[in-house]
Write a protein that holds these residues in place. Structure first.
Motif, PDB file in Angstrom:
ATOM      1  N   LEU A 204       0.514   5.281   0.969  1.00  0.00           N
ATOM      2  CA  LEU A 204      -0.410   6.041   1.808  1.00  0.00           C
ATOM      3  C   LEU A 204      -0.389   7.537   1.493  1.00  0.00           C
ATOM      4  O   LEU A 204       0.645   8.099   1.128  1.00  0.00           O
ATOM      5  CB  LEU A 204      -0.041   5.855   3.289  1.00  0.00           C
TER       6      LEU A 204
ATOM      7  N   GLY B 152      -5.384   5.516   0.508  1.00  0.00           N
ATOM      8  CA  GLY B 152      -4.266   4.631   0.251  1.00  0.00           C
ATOM      9  C   GLY B 152      -4.445   3.936  -1.098  1.00  0.00           C
ATOM     10  O   GLY B 152      -5.565   3.796  -1.587  1.00  0.00           O
TER      11      GLY B 152
ATOM     12  N   VAL C 248       3.407  -1.114   3.911  1.00  0.00           N
ATOM     13  CA  VAL C 248       3.544   0.238   3.343  1.00  0.00           C
ATOM     14  C   VAL C 248       4.809   0.286   2.511  1.00  0.00           C
ATOM     15  O   VAL C 248       5.891  -0.061   2.995  1.00  0.00           O
ATOM     16  CB  VAL C 248       3.594   1.294   4.462  1.00  0.00           C
TER      17      VAL C 248
ATOM     18  N   ILE D 226       0.833  -1.205   0.000  1.00  0.00           N
ATOM     19  CA  ILE D 226       0.000   0.000   0.000  1.00  0.00           C
ATOM     20  C   ILE D 226       0.872   1.261   0.000  1.00  0.00           C
ATOM     21  O   ILE D 226       1.953   1.272   0.604  1.00  0.00           O
ATOM     22  CB  ILE D 226      -0.965   0.001   1.211  1.00  0.00           C
TER      23      ILE D 226
END
Lengths: 242, 419
Positions: B171, B219, B200, B169
C-alpha cells in the motif's frame, strides 16, 4: 608691495551673436591687471559689461578676442575641462543668491569643490570643517541651508569658495540679498580674509559696498571708465587688529 | 591625486546625489518605477513559476528510476491536440504476451517491469473505507524497482506471489493513513477492493505530490492476481525498461523498440504504434512547450520595459530642467562635463535598478506561490535575477544618456541665472 600679477587682461572683447546681423558688444577692449592680495571692486550699471567681465575673470566664459592670463597661464583659449579645473582650484565664487545645494548640509556644500578636486574623503572633511570654522560656522556644519539665516548661508558659500585655497575670491553682489547689518558682517569677513592674504574681487553696483575695496574699477559701455586706488573710508575692526 | 580615486569619489558623490534626488521626489520616482517593476516582475515571476513547475515535474517523474524508460500505448505529456488524438485513437493495447516478448528478448536491460492499472477504486478495511480515488497496479517483480518504489515496511513482491497469483498488496502511505489507526500495523491485515480480499504485505515510502497530484494513493498487487480479477485484456500494459548503463541506454531503447515492433507486427517503414516516456523526455517536452510561453512573456515584458525606459527618460529630463541651477553651481565650482554626465546617468541607473530589485523580489515571491501551495522547494532563478538586473541597468544607461548629456552641456552662466 611687489606682489605677482594674478589676473592680466589685455584688450578683451566679447561679442554676442543675437541671431541675424545683430551683434552685441558686451566688452570692447578691456585692460585689467590685478595683483595678489589686492581688494578690488568692479562697478558699473546694468548693461555696462560688468557681468560679462566677471564671467570671463571667473573662467565661466571665454573672450571673443584678447588675452587673459591667469597666474601667467593663458586661459583665453582653454577648453571646457581646463576651465573647470581653473574654476575648481583657483577661483572661489560667492554669489548674491548664495547658490548652495538645498538638499545638502553645510559640510557637504563646502566639500563639493574638494570632491571635484579629487581630495580623499577624510582630508575633505577636515578641510571643509576648517573652512567653516574660519567663517564662524563651526557649530553648524550639519545644518541645511533652510536651517540657516541669510548671513549664515553666505558664510557657508564663502567657506565653499575658500576651501580649495583659491588664488582669487570672486564675489558677485555678495550682500545683495542681505539686510544692511548682516551685509556689514559679510563685508567685515571679506576684509578679514583680505588681511589674511586673499585676493578679493567684488562685483557690485552699490557705492558703499565698493568703498570697502582698495581699488575701484568702473566699467561703462564695455570699457573700463576709471581704475583708481581709493582712500579707505572705513577701517574694519579686524583690520586694525592685525 | 590618482585618476581612479577621483573617479571613485565622483561616483560616490553621484550615487549619494541620486539617492537624495529620488528620496526628494518620492511620488514621482515611485510612479516612474512602476513601469520597471511591472516589466521585471512579469519576467521574474514567470521564470520562477516555470522553475517551480519544472521541479514539480522532475520530482513527479522520478517514479522512473535512473536509465529507465517506459513503453506505453499513448504518449504521455501535454501536446495531445485534436489531430494527435485522432491519429492515436486506433492504437491497440500492448498485450501481456507482447510485453513478455520484450521482457524475454531485450538483452541490454537490467530489469524490465510490467504493469497494468485500474483507477478510481475504493478500499475497505473493517468499517473504514477510502475515497473512491485510489489506483491499483498489477506489477511483476521488477515493476516495483523500475518504478523506483521503495518498500518501507514489510516486503515487496516475489516470484512466488507472481507464480501463484496470490492476493497480496503493498500500500501507498496515503491509504495506510486513511484506513489504519496509528497503533495498528497494517502488515498482515486484510483489505477489500472491488470485492476481492488482499493481504497487506508492505507499505511504500512516502513520495509526496507532484503538480498537486497525490502520489501515495495506490496499491500494488501481483500482475497475475490482477489478471485473475480484471482479465488479461483489461488495459494496455506498460513496459518499464532499465538499461544496463547510461552508455547502452540508446541501444537499449532501439532494441526494445525493434522487439516490440516485431511482436506487434508493425510493417517496416511504418511509424511505431506505441510511445516512449522517460524523465528526460518529459522535461524536454515541458521545456519545449513552455519556451514559447516564456518567449511571449519576455517579449511583452520587453515592451513594458521599453515604455518604462521612456518614462525614466522623461522624468530625467524634468529633473535636469528642475535642477538647472544646481548644475550651474556645480559647474561654477569646478564640475567637469563628465562629472555632471556621470551624476545624471547614475541617477537614471539607480532609479531603474531600484525598480528592478523590487520587481525581482516581488516576482520571485509571486512565482513561488505555487511552490508554497504545493509545498514544493522554493525556486530562486539566480540567472534571471541577474539578467533582470542587468537589463534594468542597461535601461538606465540607454534612457539616462540623453538627459545626462543635456545636463552636462548646459551653459554654467545661463544655468546660474535660471529661476
Amino acid at each position: 608691495m611687489d606682489n605677482a600679477v594674478v589676473i592680466n587682461i589685455q584688450q578683451i572683447k566679447k561679442m554676442y551673436d543675437m541671431g541675424g546681423a545683430e551683434e552685441v558688444h558686451a566688452l570692447r577692449g578691456v585692460n585689467v591687471e590685478i595683483r595678489k592680495n589686492e581688494y578690488v571692486a568692479i562697478m558699473g550699471p546694468s548693461g555696462s559689461g560688468k557681468s560679462t567681465l566677471m564671467n570671463i575673470i571667473g573662467c565661466l566664459d571665454t573672450p571673443t578676442s584678447g588675452l587673459y592670463e591667469f597666474n601667467g597661464v593663458n586661459v583665453s583659449e582653454m577648453n571646457d575641462n581646463q576651465l573647470a579645473k581653473i574654476r575648481n582650484k583657483e577661483i572661489g565664487f560667492v554669489f548674491q543668491t548664495f547658490n548652495l545645494l538645498a538638499r545638502s548640509d553645510s559640510l557637504h556644500n563646502v566639500e563639493l569643490p574638494l570632491i571635484y578636486g579629487g581630495i580623499p574623503a577624510a582630508e575633505r572633511k577636515r578641510l571643509a570643517t576648517e573652512a567653516l570654522e574660519q567663517v564662524g560656522l563651526g557649530e553648524r556644519i550639519h545644518h541645511k541651508p533652510n536651517e540657516l539665516s541669510g548671513g549664515q548661508r553666505q558664510r557657508v558659500a564663502i567657506a565653499r569658495a575658500l576651501v580649495n585655497k583659491p588664488s582669487i575670491l570672486l564675489a558677485d553682489e555678495p550682500t545683495g540679498n542681505l539686510d544692511s547689518k548682516t551685509g556689514d558682517e559679510i563685508m567685515n569677513l571679506f576684509a578679514e580674509l583680505h588681511n589674511k592674504g586673499n585676493t578679493v574681487i567684488l562685483v557690485t553696483h552699490e557705492e558703499y559696498i565698493a568703498e570697502h575695496a582698495h581699488r575701484i574699477i568702473r566699467v561703462r559701455d564695455g570699457l573700463v571708465a576709471s581704475d583708481e586706488v581709493v582712500a579707505r573710508v572705513k577701517i574694519p575692526a579686524v583690520a586694525a587688529a592685525v | 591625486m590618482s585618476k581612479t580615486l577621483f573617479e571613485w569619489s565622483n561616483i560616490r558623490e553621484s550615487f549619494a546625489m541620486a539617492l537624495s534626488a529620488i528620496r526628494t521626489n518620492k511620488l514621482r520616482s515611485a510612479l516612474t518605477l512602476v513601469g520597471i517593476i511591472v516589466g521585471v516582475f512579469s519576467i521574474i515571476a514567470v521564470m520562477t513559476a516555470m522553475g517551480v513547475l519544472r521541479n514539480s515535474i522532475e520530482q513527479g517523474m522520478t517514479q522512473l528510476g535512473a536509465n529507465t524508460f517506459q513503453i506505453q500505448k499513448f504518449p504521455s505529456g501535454f501536446d495531445s491536440g485534436p489531430e494527435m488524438r485522432r491519429r492515436l485513437r486506433n492504437r491497440k493495447d500492448i498485450t501481456y504476451e507482447q510485453a513478455l516478448q520484450v521482457r524475454d528478448k531485450v538483452t541490454l536491460a537490467d530489469a524490465i517491469g510490467l504493469e497494468i492499472w485500474q483507477f478510481g477504486l475504493t478500499m475497505f478495511w473493517q468499517d473504514k473505507k477510502t475515497n473512491p480515488n485510489i489506483s491499483i497496479a498489477g506489477e511483476n517483480v521488477d515493476g516495483v524497482a523500475t518504478n523506483n518504489w521503495i518498500v518501507d515496511n514489510g516486503r515487496g513482491l516475489n516470484q512466488e506471489d507472481i507464480d501463484k497469483a496470490t492476493n497480496v498488496i503493498i500500500l501507498g502511505v496515503n491509504i495506510v493513513e486513511k484506513l489504519f489507526p496509528p497503533q495498528v500495523n497494517p502488515i498482515g491485515e486484510r483489505v477489500r477492493v472491488d470485492g476481492e480480499i488482499y493481504q497487506v504485505i508492505g507499505v511504500f515510502e512516502k513520495k509526496g505530490s507532484a503538480l498537486g497530484d497525490n502520489q501515495d494513493n495506490f496499491g500494488v498487487i501481483p500482475i497475475t492476481a490482477y489478471f485473475q480479477k480484471y482479465g488479461k485484456r483489461a488495459r494496455s500494459i506498460n513496459i518499464m525498461v532499465k538499461a544496463k548503463s547510461p552508455v547502452v541506454y540508446d541501444d537499449c531503447v532501439e532494441q526494445s523498440r525493434a522487439i516490440l515492433r516485431v511482436a506487434r507486427g508493425v510493417p517496416p517503414g511504418q511509424d511505431d504504434d506505441f510511445s516512449y516516456f522517460s524523465n528526460e523526455g518529459i522535461i524536454e517536452q515541458f521545456n519545449d512547450i513552455t519556451s514559447k510561453f516564456r518567449m511571449a512573456v519576455f517579449g511583452i515584458s520587453s515592451i513594458a520595459l521599453l515604455a518604462a525606459g521612456i518614462g525614466i527618460m522623461n522624468i530625467m529630463l524634468v529633473s535636469v530642467t528642475e535642477r538647472t541651477r544646481e548644475i550651474g553651481i556645480r559647474k561654477a565650482i569646478g564640475a567637469r562635463r563628465t562629472n555632471i554626465l556621470t551624476q545624471f546617468i547614475l541617477e537614471a541607473i539607480v532609479l531603474s535598478e531600484i525598480g528592478g530589485i523590487i520587481g525581482i523580489l516581488v516576482g520571485i515571491l509571486a512565482g513561488n506561490s505555487l511552490a508554497i501551495i504545493w509545498s514544493l522547494p522554493v525556486v530562486i532563478p539566480y540567472d534571471w535575477a541577474v539578467i533582470g538586473f542587468v537589463i534594468c541597468s542597461i535601461i538606465g544607461i540607454v534612457f539616462g544618456v540623453y538627459p545626462a548629456w543635456k545636463a552636462s552641456n548646459l551653459d554654467p552662466i545661463e544655468s546660474l541665472r535660471y529661476e
